[in-house]
Design an enzyme around this catalytic site. Structure first.
Site, PDB file in Angstrom:
ATOM      1  N   GLU A   1      -8.806  -7.463  -0.080  1.00 61.18           N
ATOM      2  CA  GLU A   1     -10.179  -7.045  -0.367  1.00 61.18           C
ATOM      3  C   GLU A   1     -10.887  -8.055  -1.258  1.00 61.18           C
ATOM      4  OE1 GLU A   1      -8.771  -2.420   0.103  1.00 61.18           O
ATOM      5  OE2 GLU A   1      -9.149  -3.237  -1.899  1.00 61.18           O
TER       6      GLU A   1
ATOM      7  N   HIS B   1      -5.513  -9.991  -3.403  1.00 60.12           N
ATOM      8  CA  HIS B   1      -5.559  -8.850  -2.490  1.00 60.12           C
ATOM      9  C   HIS B   1      -6.566  -9.131  -1.373  1.00 60.12           C
ATOM     10  CE1 HIS B   1      -6.204  -4.782  -0.969  1.00 60.12           C
ATOM     11  NE2 HIS B   1      -5.052  -4.458  -1.518  1.00 60.12           N
TER      12      HIS B   1
ATOM     13  N   ASN C   1      -1.531   0.708  -6.522  1.00 60.02           N
ATOM     14  CA  ASN C   1      -2.849   0.083  -6.629  1.00 60.02           C
ATOM     15  C   ASN C   1      -3.945   1.142  -6.448  1.00 60.02           C
ATOM     16  OD1 ASN C   1      -5.079  -1.581  -6.558  1.00 60.02           O
ATOM     17  ND2 ASN C   1      -4.682  -2.340  -4.495  1.00 60.02           N
TER      18      ASN C   1
ATOM     19  N   LYS D   1      -7.073   0.752  -6.822  1.00 59.65           N
ATOM     20  CA  LYS D   1      -8.347   0.174  -6.379  1.00 59.65           C
ATOM     21  C   LYS D   1      -9.480   0.686  -7.289  1.00 59.65           C
ATOM     22  CE  LYS D   1      -6.449  -0.520  -1.811  1.00 59.65           C
ATOM     23  NZ  LYS D   1      -6.711  -0.658  -0.373  1.00 59.65           N
TER      24      LYS D   1
ATOM     25  N   GLU E   1       0.818  -7.793   3.006  1.00 59.87           N
ATOM     26  CA  GLU E   1      -0.086  -6.701   3.370  1.00 59.87           C
ATOM     27  C   GLU E   1      -0.862  -7.097   4.623  1.00 59.87           C
ATOM     28  OE1 GLU E   1      -3.116  -6.050   0.395  1.00 59.87           O
ATOM     29  OE2 GLU E   1      -3.760  -8.121   0.577  1.00 59.87           O
TER      30      GLU E   1
ATOM     31  N   GLY F   1      -5.435   0.871   4.596  1.00 55.77           N
ATOM     32  CA  GLY F   1      -6.414   1.945   4.602  1.00 55.77           C
ATOM     33  C   GLY F   1      -6.829   2.410   5.974  1.00 55.77           C
TER      34      GLY F   1
ATOM     35  N   SER G   1      -0.833   1.322   4.163  1.00 61.12           N
ATOM     36  CA  SER G   1      -0.688   2.715   4.589  1.00 61.12           C
ATOM     37  C   SER G   1       0.721   3.249   4.345  1.00 61.12           C
ATOM     38  CB  SER G   1      -1.086   2.875   6.060  1.00 61.12           C
ATOM     39  OG  SER G   1      -2.445   2.523   6.255  1.00 61.12           O
TER      40      SER G   1
END
Length: 246
Positions: free
Chosen positions: A97, A95, A11, A13, A163, A169, A208
């Protein structure tokens, strides 16, 4: 590919211009030695034509999001048909985000997954808990509730990515035991949601992931690969992860 084949869903992003994507694909093609893992690049839609031209054979690609609508007056959105026309096979939905920054609900995520399947894409449905939920010991129930709502009406052709939001991150990674605990719980939940053999579903871990920890995470029996963020941007890291799964 079967569930036994680990999937590295890369991914990017909001990173890489089309020219950068083209160079990345060329670098990968020049150095990749096919291994046990399947690779799929989940890139900004504007990068997909460059990837289609340059990725080595056997490396799939797809989108990071898709509209819940088939077509119409939805400015700025990208349809399943658009992604499929570019040769995409996968798309990420839900996701963390997107859930946080764009207020996507479980119902919206499920609608996007249904639309993706209707158009021939395999959705990668993301679920996972915040740190406060985990610290209260509610992470399993929270994530399974999110899974059930996010797959409402969704067919069996899906991948689930666990996740934990607190590990995305941040440099903080769930342990292999953490990943296995949740992957096993997700598989049991899928067994109750679908008639298909739950052993056939792919469940990924995301948060991560790096070359030095991917092997231990993917060695667990219910973890079938990884949704990789930052480590997907450098070809050297992707090669390292691929080699670690040989």
């Amino acid at each position: 590919m079967t569930r036994s084949t680990p999937l590295l869903a890369l991914n990017w992003k909001m990173n890489k211009t089309p020219s950068e994507a083209r160079a990345w694909a060329a670098d990968l093609a020049s150095a990749l030695v096919p291994g046990r893992a399947e690779l799929a690049v989940l890139a900004p839609a504007i990068d997909l034509p460059a990837l289609a031209e340059g990725l080595p054979a056997g490396v799939a690609y797809g989108g990071q999001d898709v509209s819940q609508h088939e077509a119409g007056a939805y400015t700025g959105e990208i349809s399943t048909a658009m992604l499929r026309d570019l040769g995409a096979t996968y798309v990420i939905v839900g996701h963390s985000e997107r859930r946080e920054y764009h207020s996507e609900t479980d119902a919206v995520v499920a609608a996007k997954a249904r639309q993706a399947q209707a158009g021939g894409l395999t959705p990668i449905v993301c679920v996972g808990e915040r740190l406060d939920v985990r610290e209260r010991g509610e992470h399993v129930n929270f994530t399974l509730d999110q899974l059930r709502a996010s797959t409402d009406g969704v067919g069996e052709n899906l991948i689930v990515a666990y996740e934990p939001v607190w590990a995305i991150g941040t440099g903080r990674t769930a342990t292999a035991d953490d990943a296995e605990e949740m992957a096993a719980a997700i598989r049991r939940a899928l067994a109750g949601l679908y008639t298909a053999d739950a052993a056939g579903f792919r469940i990924l871990y995301g948060g991560s992931v790096k070359p030095d920890n991917i092997a231990s995470i993917c060695a667990r029996p219910n973890v079938n690969g990884a949704l990789v963020g930052g480590a997907s941007l450098k070809v050297a890291d992707v090669l390292g992860m691929n080699d670690a799964l040989r």
